[in-house]
Design a protein around this motif. Structure first.
Motif, PDB file in Angstrom:
ATOM      1  N   PHE A 190     -16.797   5.209 -21.783  1.00 21.14           N
ATOM      2  CA  PHE A 190     -17.480   4.540 -22.897  1.00 21.14           C
ATOM      3  C   PHE A 190     -18.739   5.300 -23.297  1.00 21.14           C
ATOM      4  O   PHE A 190     -19.050   5.439 -24.472  1.00 21.14           O
ATOM      5  CB  PHE A 190     -17.828   3.092 -22.538  1.00 21.14           C
ATOM      6  N   ARG A 191     -19.467   5.798 -22.301  1.00 19.12           N
ATOM      7  CA  ARG A 191     -20.732   6.469 -22.604  1.00 19.12           C
ATOM      8  C   ARG A 191     -20.526   7.868 -23.177  1.00 19.12           C
ATOM      9  O   ARG A 191     -21.316   8.329 -23.990  1.00 19.12           O
ATOM     10  CB  ARG A 191     -21.592   6.561 -21.335  1.00 19.12           C
ATOM     11  N   ASN A 192     -19.479   8.541 -22.744  1.00 26.68           N
ATOM     12  CA  ASN A 192     -19.333   9.957 -23.101  1.00 26.68           C
ATOM     13  C   ASN A 192     -18.245  10.237 -24.122  1.00 26.68           C
ATOM     14  O   ASN A 192     -18.272  11.279 -24.768  1.00 26.68           O
ATOM     15  CB  ASN A 192     -19.075  10.785 -21.842  1.00 26.68           C
ATOM     16  N   GLN A 193     -17.286   9.327 -24.237  1.00 26.73           N
ATOM     17  CA  GLN A 193     -16.187   9.582 -25.173  1.00 26.73           C
ATOM     18  C   GLN A 193     -15.884   8.360 -26.029  1.00 26.73           C
ATOM     19  O   GLN A 193     -14.797   8.272 -26.616  1.00 26.73           O
ATOM     20  CB  GLN A 193     -14.935  10.027 -24.402  1.00 26.73           C
ATOM     21  N   GLY A 194     -16.802   7.425 -26.072  1.00 26.57           N
ATOM     22  CA  GLY A 194     -16.606   6.254 -26.923  1.00 26.57           C
ATOM     23  C   GLY A 194     -15.419   5.393 -26.524  1.00 26.57           C
ATOM     24  O   GLY A 194     -14.898   4.633 -27.334  1.00 26.57           O
ATOM     25  N   GLY A 195     -14.992   5.502 -25.300  1.00 27.54           N
ATOM     26  CA  GLY A 195     -13.854   4.701 -24.821  1.00 27.54           C
ATOM     27  C   GLY A 195     -12.852   5.604 -24.129  1.00 27.54           C
ATOM     28  O   GLY A 195     -12.863   5.753 -22.924  1.00 27.54           O
ATOM     29  N   GLY A 196     -12.012   6.254 -24.877  1.00 28.52           N
ATOM     30  CA  GLY A 196     -11.078   7.202 -24.269  1.00 28.52           C
ATOM     31  C   GLY A 196      -9.737   6.575 -23.944  1.00 28.52           C
ATOM     32  O   GLY A 196      -9.587   5.355 -23.865  1.00 28.52           O
ATOM     33  N   ALA A 197      -8.756   7.447 -23.740  1.00 31.71           N
ATOM     34  CA  ALA A 197      -7.378   7.009 -23.507  1.00 31.71           C
ATOM     35  C   ALA A 197      -7.254   6.186 -22.231  1.00 31.71           C
ATOM     36  O   ALA A 197      -6.478   5.230 -22.172  1.00 31.71           O
ATOM     37  CB  ALA A 197      -6.462   8.228 -23.434  1.00 31.71           C
ATOM     38  N   ALA A 198      -8.027   6.550 -21.201  1.00 31.24           N
ATOM     39  CA  ALA A 198      -7.931   5.818 -19.935  1.00 31.24           C
ATOM     40  C   ALA A 198      -8.329   4.357 -20.138  1.00 31.24           C
ATOM     41  O   ALA A 198      -7.685   3.446 -19.623  1.00 31.24           O
ATOM     42  CB  ALA A 198      -8.816   6.478 -18.880  1.00 31.24           C
ATOM     43  N   ASN A 199      -9.395   4.151 -20.891  1.00 29.40           N
ATOM     44  CA  ASN A 199      -9.851   2.784 -21.100  1.00 29.40           C
ATOM     45  C   ASN A 199      -8.867   1.989 -21.959  1.00 29.40           C
ATOM     46  O   ASN A 199      -8.619   0.814 -21.705  1.00 29.40           O
ATOM     47  CB  ASN A 199     -11.235   2.785 -21.749  1.00 29.40           C
ATOM     48  N   ARG A 200      -8.291   2.637 -22.961  1.00 30.26           N
ATOM     49  CA  ARG A 200      -7.297   1.944 -23.784  1.00 30.26           C
ATOM     50  C   ARG A 200      -6.086   1.566 -22.938  1.00 30.26           C
ATOM     51  O   ARG A 200      -5.487   0.507 -23.133  1.00 30.26           O
ATOM     52  CB  ARG A 200      -6.876   2.827 -24.968  1.00 30.26           C
ATOM     53  N   ALA A 201      -5.746   2.417 -21.985  1.00 31.08           N
ATOM     54  CA  ALA A 201      -4.597   2.130 -21.124  1.00 31.08           C
ATOM     55  C   ALA A 201      -4.841   0.884 -20.274  1.00 31.08           C
ATOM     56  O   ALA A 201      -3.908   0.186 -19.888  1.00 31.08           O
ATOM     57  CB  ALA A 201      -4.295   3.334 -20.222  1.00 31.08           C
ATOM     58  N   TYR A 202      -6.106   0.601 -19.989  1.00 36.27           N
ATOM     59  CA  TYR A 202      -6.457  -0.570 -19.185  1.00 36.27           C
ATOM     60  C   TYR A 202      -6.430  -1.864 -19.994  1.00 36.27           C
ATOM     61  O   TYR A 202      -6.369  -2.951 -19.436  1.00 36.27           O
ATOM     62  CB  TYR A 202      -7.875  -0.404 -18.605  1.00 36.27           C
ATOM     63  N   GLU A 203      -6.503  -1.758 -21.310  1.00 33.50           N
ATOM     64  CA  GLU A 203      -6.762  -2.951 -22.120  1.00 33.50           C
ATOM     65  C   GLU A 203      -5.691  -4.031 -21.998  1.00 33.50           C
ATOM     66  O   GLU A 203      -6.000  -5.214 -21.976  1.00 33.50           O
ATOM     67  CB  GLU A 203      -6.983  -2.572 -23.588  1.00 33.50           C
ATOM     68  N   SER A 204      -4.418  -3.627 -21.897  1.00 33.73           N
ATOM     69  CA  SER A 204      -3.370  -4.648 -21.906  1.00 33.73           C
ATOM     70  C   SER A 204      -3.408  -5.523 -20.658  1.00 33.73           C
ATOM     71  O   SER A 204      -3.232  -6.735 -20.745  1.00 33.73           O
ATOM     72  CB  SER A 204      -1.995  -3.992 -22.069  1.00 33.73           C
ATOM     73  N   ASP A 205      -3.654  -4.937 -19.509  1.00 30.94           N
ATOM     74  CA  ASP A 205      -3.602  -5.717 -18.273  1.00 30.94           C
ATOM     75  C   ASP A 205      -4.968  -6.058 -17.669  1.00 30.94           C
ATOM     76  O   ASP A 205      -5.057  -6.871 -16.771  1.00 30.94           O
ATOM     77  CB  ASP A 205      -2.785  -4.973 -17.206  1.00 30.94           C
ATOM     78  N   HIS A 206      -6.005  -5.382 -18.136  1.00 32.19           N
ATOM     79  CA  HIS A 206      -7.309  -5.551 -17.494  1.00 32.19           C
ATOM     80  C   HIS A 206      -8.412  -5.681 -18.548  1.00 32.19           C
ATOM     81  O   HIS A 206      -9.444  -5.008 -18.462  1.00 32.19           O
ATOM     82  CB  HIS A 206      -7.611  -4.370 -16.569  1.00 32.19           C
ATOM     83  N   ALA A 207      -8.177  -6.548 -19.530  1.00 31.61           N
ATOM     84  CA  ALA A 207      -9.112  -6.649 -20.656  1.00 31.61           C
ATOM     85  C   ALA A 207     -10.513  -7.051 -20.195  1.00 31.61           C
ATOM     86  O   ALA A 207     -11.518  -6.556 -20.714  1.00 31.61           O
ATOM     87  CB  ALA A 207      -8.582  -7.648 -21.686  1.00 31.61           C
ATOM     88  N   GLY A 208     -10.586  -7.950 -19.194  1.00 32.29           N
ATOM     89  CA  GLY A 208     -11.890  -8.395 -18.714  1.00 32.29           C
ATOM     90  C   GLY A 208     -12.696  -7.251 -18.118  1.00 32.29           C
ATOM     91  O   GLY A 208     -13.913  -7.156 -18.317  1.00 32.29           O
ATOM     92  N   LEU A 209     -12.022  -6.370 -17.424  1.00 32.73           N
ATOM     93  CA  LEU A 209     -12.711  -5.219 -16.821  1.00 32.73           C
ATOM     94  C   LEU A 209     -13.183  -4.235 -17.890  1.00 32.73           C
ATOM     95  O   LEU A 209     -14.262  -3.651 -17.776  1.00 32.73           O
ATOM     96  CB  LEU A 209     -11.764  -4.490 -15.870  1.00 32.73           C
ATOM     97  N   VAL A 210     -12.360  -4.060 -18.909  1.00 36.65           N
ATOM     98  CA  VAL A 210     -12.745  -3.158 -19.997  1.00 36.65           C
ATOM     99  C   VAL A 210     -13.990  -3.713 -20.695  1.00 36.65           C
ATOM    100  O   VAL A 210     -14.930  -2.968 -20.986  1.00 36.65           O
ATOM    101  CB  VAL A 210     -11.585  -2.981 -21.010  1.00 36.65           C
ATOM    102  N   ASP A 211     -14.008  -5.019 -20.915  1.00 41.89           N
ATOM    103  CA  ASP A 211     -15.185  -5.652 -21.539  1.00 41.89           C
ATOM    104  C   ASP A 211     -16.424  -5.460 -20.673  1.00 41.89           C
ATOM    105  O   ASP A 211     -17.510  -5.155 -21.179  1.00 41.89           O
ATOM    106  CB  ASP A 211     -14.939  -7.154 -21.747  1.00 41.89           C
TER     107      ASP A 211
END
Ligand code: ZN
Length: 212
Positions: free
Chosen positions: A156-177
């Motif tokens: 989030f700090r260096n790439q504005g999110g990134g593919a790894a974070n998007r990959a987490y969104e479906s199953d781990h939305a709370g952690l991404v938030d």
């Protein structure tokens, strides 16, 4: 929390290394290698942005992952009964290095959905299958949530999110938030001088609420 002191010594060291990687501006991942008796024979961390490092340590490039940091220390030998403990599920690069180093077991705390399906490499290649390690993980609970969240803060700090974070969104939305919130505030920076057990204590309620 009270969980840190109950963890295997290898996990304690891996978490300590992950936190150190984060504090120094790297992606927060740590790794430890133990021999067949459980003795810690090496430990390392992500060093992708470090400008200096001890001799023989990869740093300052995309290859400087925590597992690589540990595996690059190993002389040619038999590591079938060794275990690599890593705070984040090994990526393609590190799985290749683990297979090539003949390390027999991988334990990982947090899953990395970015690299879903890597296990199928063993179906298409006999050499990969021959040396494919036993994989134990992911773990659950606040510690595993911390291990998943820490690298996300970096992206989030260096790439504005990134593919790894998007990959987490479906199953781990709370952690991404949670990672996005922590990336935008100074909570982690203020904790920079603290040992990782204090950080886990401080973040415990947030990690539980986020789905840890
Ligand atoms: Zn890796």
């Amino acid at each position: 929390m009270g969980g840190f002191s109950n963890l295997d010594a290898a996990w304690q060291r891996a978490l300590t290394q992950a936190w150190r990687a984060h504090v120094l501006g790297n992606i927060g991942v740590g790794a430890v290698l133990t021999d067949r008796t459980g003795f810690i024979v090496g430990e390392g961390r992500n060093r992708v942005v470090d400008t200096t490092a001890p001799p023989g340590r990869l740093h300052g490039n995309y290859l400087a992952h925590a597992e690589m940091d540990v595996l690059a220390l190993l002389p040619v030998g038999d590591y079938e009964h060794h275990t690599i403990w890593t705070t984040l599920e090994p990526c393609l690069l590190c799985m290749s290095a683990i297979v090539t180093s003949h390390v027999g077991v991988v334990r990982f705390a947090a899953p990395d959905p970015l690299w879903l399906g890597l296990d199928r490499l063993r179906e298409v290649n006999a050499q990969a299958d021959k040396h494919w390690p036993e994989r134990i993980g992911p773990m659950t609970g606040p510690m595993a949530a911390f291990c998943a969240m820490l690298p996300m803060v970096w992206f989030f700090r260096n790439q504005g999110g990134g593919a790894a974070n998007r990959a987490y969104e479906s199953d781990h939305a709370g952690l991404v938030d949670l990672a996005q919130r922590l990336a935008g505030e100074n909570t982690l920076d203020v904790l920079g001088g603290e040992p990782v057990e204090a950080v886990l204590e401080r973040l415990g309620p947030d990690l539980v609420e986020a789905g840890g």
